[in-house]
Design a protein around this motif. Structure first.
Motif, PDB file in Angstrom:
ATOM      1  N   ASP A  43       0.834  -1.198   0.000  1.00 52.81           N
ATOM      2  CA  ASP A  43       0.000   0.000   0.000  1.00 52.81           C
ATOM      3  C   ASP A  43       0.873   1.253   0.000  1.00 52.81           C
ATOM      4  O   ASP A  43       1.882   1.314   0.695  1.00 52.81           O
ATOM      5  N   GLU A  44       0.447   2.256  -0.760  1.00 49.64           N
ATOM      6  CA  GLU A  44       1.214   3.501  -0.850  1.00 49.64           C
ATOM      7  C   GLU A  44       0.544   4.633  -0.087  1.00 49.64           C
ATOM      8  O   GLU A  44       1.207   5.513   0.465  1.00 49.64           O
ATOM      9  N   LEU A  45      -0.783   4.625  -0.045  1.00 52.34           N
ATOM     10  CA  LEU A  45      -1.537   5.629   0.694  1.00 52.34           C
ATOM     11  C   LEU A  45      -2.519   4.926   1.618  1.00 52.34           C
ATOM     12  O   LEU A  45      -3.157   3.938   1.229  1.00 52.34           O
ATOM     13  N   ILE A  46      -2.631   5.433   2.846  1.00 57.66           N
ATOM     14  CA  ILE A  46      -3.594   4.872   3.793  1.00 57.66           C
ATOM     15  C   ILE A  46      -4.320   6.015   4.486  1.00 57.66           C
ATOM     16  O   ILE A  46      -3.803   7.129   4.602  1.00 57.66           O
ATOM     17  N   ALA A  47      -5.543   5.725   4.922  1.00 57.69           N
ATOM     18  CA  ALA A  47      -6.309   6.693   5.707  1.00 57.69           C
ATOM     19  C   ALA A  47      -7.273   5.918   6.587  1.00 57.69           C
ATOM     20  O   ALA A  47      -7.660   4.787   6.270  1.00 57.69           O
ATOM     21  N   MET A  48      -7.653   6.520   7.713  1.00 57.75           N
ATOM     22  CA  MET A  48      -8.557   5.856   8.645  1.00 57.75           C
ATOM     23  C   MET A  48      -9.222   6.887   9.537  1.00 57.75           C
ATOM     24  O   MET A  48      -8.746   8.022   9.683  1.00 57.75           O
ATOM     25  N   GLY A  49     -10.356   6.489  10.119  1.00 58.89           N
ATOM     26  CA  GLY A  49     -11.068   7.391  11.008  1.00 58.89           C
ATOM     27  C   GLY A  49     -12.039   6.631  11.894  1.00 58.89           C
ATOM     28  O   GLY A  49     -12.144   5.409  11.834  1.00 58.89           O
ATOM     29  N   ASN A  50     -12.791   7.378  12.695  1.00 59.22           N
ATOM     30  CA  ASN A  50     -13.718   6.790  13.660  1.00 59.22           C
ATOM     31  C   ASN A  50     -15.091   7.452  13.540  1.00 59.22           C
ATOM     32  O   ASN A  50     -15.269   8.452  12.856  1.00 59.22           O
ATOM     33  N   ASP A  51     -16.057   6.873  14.247  1.00 60.30           N
ATOM     34  CA  ASP A  51     -17.445   7.411  14.289  1.00 60.30           C
ATOM     35  C   ASP A  51     -18.097   7.534  12.924  1.00 60.30           C
ATOM     36  O   ASP A  51     -18.467   8.641  12.510  1.00 60.30           O
ATOM     37  N   PRO A  52     -18.323   6.464  12.180  1.00 58.14           N
ATOM     38  CA  PRO A  52     -17.946   5.079  12.491  1.00 58.14           C
ATOM     39  C   PRO A  52     -16.520   4.781  12.032  1.00 58.14           C
ATOM     40  O   PRO A  52     -15.914   5.557  11.293  1.00 58.14           O
ATOM     41  N   SER A  53     -16.002   3.639  12.451  1.00 63.58           N
ATOM     42  CA  SER A  53     -14.654   3.243  12.057  1.00 63.58           C
ATOM     43  C   SER A  53     -14.613   2.960  10.558  1.00 63.58           C
ATOM     44  O   SER A  53     -15.490   2.294  10.008  1.00 63.58           O
ATOM     45  N   TRP A  54     -13.566   3.485   9.875  1.00 66.97           N
ATOM     46  CA  TRP A  54     -13.426   3.272   8.440  1.00 66.97           C
ATOM     47  C   TRP A  54     -11.954   3.263   8.061  1.00 66.97           C
ATOM     48  O   TRP A  54     -11.087   3.731   8.815  1.00 66.97           O
ATOM     49  N   SER A  55     -11.644   2.717   6.895  1.00 66.96           N
ATOM     50  CA  SER A  55     -10.259   2.698   6.416  1.00 66.96           C
ATOM     51  C   SER A  55     -10.241   2.776   4.896  1.00 66.96           C
ATOM     52  O   SER A  55     -11.180   2.339   4.216  1.00 66.96           O
ATOM     53  N   PRO A 107      -2.535  18.306   3.230  1.00 67.43           N
ATOM     54  CA  PRO A 107      -1.263  18.197   3.973  1.00 67.43           C
ATOM     55  C   PRO A 107      -1.289  18.972   5.284  1.00 67.43           C
ATOM     56  O   PRO A 107      -0.749  20.068   5.401  1.00 67.43           O
ATOM     57  N   GLU A 108      -1.932  18.381   6.308  1.00 70.67           N
ATOM     58  CA  GLU A 108      -2.025  18.984   7.628  1.00 70.67           C
ATOM     59  C   GLU A 108      -1.747  17.909   8.671  1.00 70.67           C
ATOM     60  O   GLU A 108      -2.160  16.763   8.516  1.00 70.67           O
ATOM     61  N   SER A 109      -1.050  18.275   9.741  1.00 76.07           N
ATOM     62  CA  SER A 109      -0.804  17.329  10.816  1.00 76.07           C
ATOM     63  C   SER A 109      -2.134  16.877  11.409  1.00 76.07           C
ATOM     64  O   SER A 109      -3.034  17.678  11.640  1.00 76.07           O
ATOM     65  N   CYS A 110      -2.247  15.580  11.639  1.00 77.18           N
ATOM     66  CA  CYS A 110      -3.509  15.009  12.106  1.00 77.18           C
ATOM     67  C   CYS A 110      -3.213  13.880  13.089  1.00 77.18           C
ATOM     68  O   CYS A 110      -2.343  13.047  12.840  1.00 77.18           O
ATOM     69  N   TYR A 132     -16.978  10.994   5.720  1.00 73.69           N
ATOM     70  CA  TYR A 132     -16.092  10.394   6.724  1.00 73.69           C
ATOM     71  C   TYR A 132     -14.855  11.285   6.861  1.00 73.69           C
ATOM     72  O   TYR A 132     -14.282  11.708   5.856  1.00 73.69           O
ATOM     73  N   ALA A 133     -14.459  11.557   8.099  1.00 75.48           N
ATOM     74  CA  ALA A 133     -13.276  12.390   8.353  1.00 75.48           C
ATOM     75  C   ALA A 133     -12.255  11.587   9.146  1.00 75.48           C
ATOM     76  O   ALA A 133     -12.610  10.773   9.999  1.00 75.48           O
ATOM     77  N   GLY A 134     -10.986  11.806   8.830  1.00 75.84           N
ATOM     78  CA  GLY A 134      -9.937  11.081   9.550  1.00 75.84           C
ATOM     79  C   GLY A 134      -8.557  11.552   9.158  1.00 75.84           C
ATOM     80  O   GLY A 134      -8.379  12.692   8.693  1.00 75.84           O
ATOM     81  N   CYS A 135      -7.582  10.683   9.327  1.00 80.28           N
ATOM     82  CA  CYS A 135      -6.189  11.011   9.078  1.00 80.28           C
ATOM     83  C   CYS A 135      -5.587  10.035   8.061  1.00 80.28           C
ATOM     84  O   CYS A 135      -6.067   8.907   7.907  1.00 80.28           O
ATOM     85  N   GLY A 136      -4.521  10.472   7.393  1.00 83.01           N
ATOM     86  CA  GLY A 136      -3.895   9.602   6.401  1.00 83.01           C
ATOM     87  C   GLY A 136      -2.401   9.837   6.282  1.00 83.01           C
ATOM     88  O   GLY A 136      -1.849  10.780   6.850  1.00 83.01           O
TER      89      GLY A 136
END
Length: 256
Positions: A43-55, A107-110, A132-136
């Motif tokens: 994998d080259e790019l990843i992202a994930m978040g919560n409420d609900p959990s996602w990837s 491109p923001e720290s998360c 869905y919102a999260g970090c990557g």
């Protein structure tokens, strides 16, 4: 006798169940996140978040974009063309009509609120009318660590070969396996390694027991000591630089 027995039982319980304070003292701080499973998958790019959990994962080598949620929504599709803005923001749009997905990377720290993991991108995904919102993170830079590196300078001083084998200190990094091997310039070394997109943590490292006389022995001790804490790193132009508090500690060159 009864008092002695009670004391022994309390002592045994204390040995089996360390106090919270002691456990906290033994827990390493500022440890990098573990992305080895994603590197192993390619994998080259990843992202994930919560409420609900996602990837979300994007794997160019396999040409696959995968999105899934704990609620059961999922999509597996071909990797679409990447669209990049001048400010470094980029996005992927794939699918059609009700199955259309948009993934935006800023491109923001998360920091993931649940795991405490630090990421380099704030990510927004829309799919099937839901947001869905999260970090990557982009693992391109991280994947560059997987190579053989020979030490060229230590605290700004150039390094010459030495030891019984007349060789330079060397690191062979495999993040997908979580292992590092190499040499101190005298003894062989091996151990665990973990890294995220900014920080790298070696160890514990073990070495063989060959005696290293003179300057070589003194250098080996200093060399190994630098790996006891997490270090920042930079990879560019065939060089790996390890830093502490923003200052270069060691510079390695890539072995072709």
């Amino acid at each position: 006798m009864r008092t002695l027995l009670v004391g022994l039982l309390l002592l045994t319980a204390a040995c089996r169940r360390p106090s919270t304070q002691l456990a906290a003292m033994m827990t390493p701080v500022n440890q990098p996140s573990d992305f080895s499973q994603y590197l192993k998958a390619g994998d080259e790019l990843i992202a994930m978040g919560n409420d609900p959990s996602w990837s979300l994962t994007i794997n160019p080598s396999k040409g696959v974009l995968r999105f899934k949620t704990l609620a059961g929504d999922s999509l597996v599709t071909a990797v679409p063309e990447r669209q990049t803005d001048s400010n470094g923001t980029f996005r992927y749009t794939a699918g059609e009509e009700s199955e259309k997905i948009n993934a935006l990377f800023r491109p923001e720290s998360c920091v993931d609120k649940l795991s405490g993991q630090r990421f380099d991108y704030r990510v927004e995904v829309t799919f099937r009318g839901k947001s869905y919102a999260g970090c990557g993170a982009s693992l391109r830079q991280l994947a560059l660590l997987n190579d053989i590196w020979v030490l060229s300078s230590f605290h700004g001083n150039p390094i010459a070969a030495g030891g019984p084998r007349n060789e330079l200190p060397r690191l062979e990094i495999s993040l997908s396996e979580g292992r590092v091997t190499g040499t101190t310039g005298c003894n062989r070394l091996s151990g665990t390694i973990k890294a995220d997109t900014q920080t790298i943590l070696f160890g514990p490292l073990i070495t063989t027991r060959m005696a290293c006389a003179g300057d070589v022995g003194q250098f080996e001790s200093k060399f190994l000591q630098e790996f006891t804490d997490p270090l920042a790193y930079q990879v560019s132009e065939g060089k790996l630089t390890l830093l502490r508090a923003g200052k270069p500690i060691m510079v390695f060159r890539k072995v072709d």
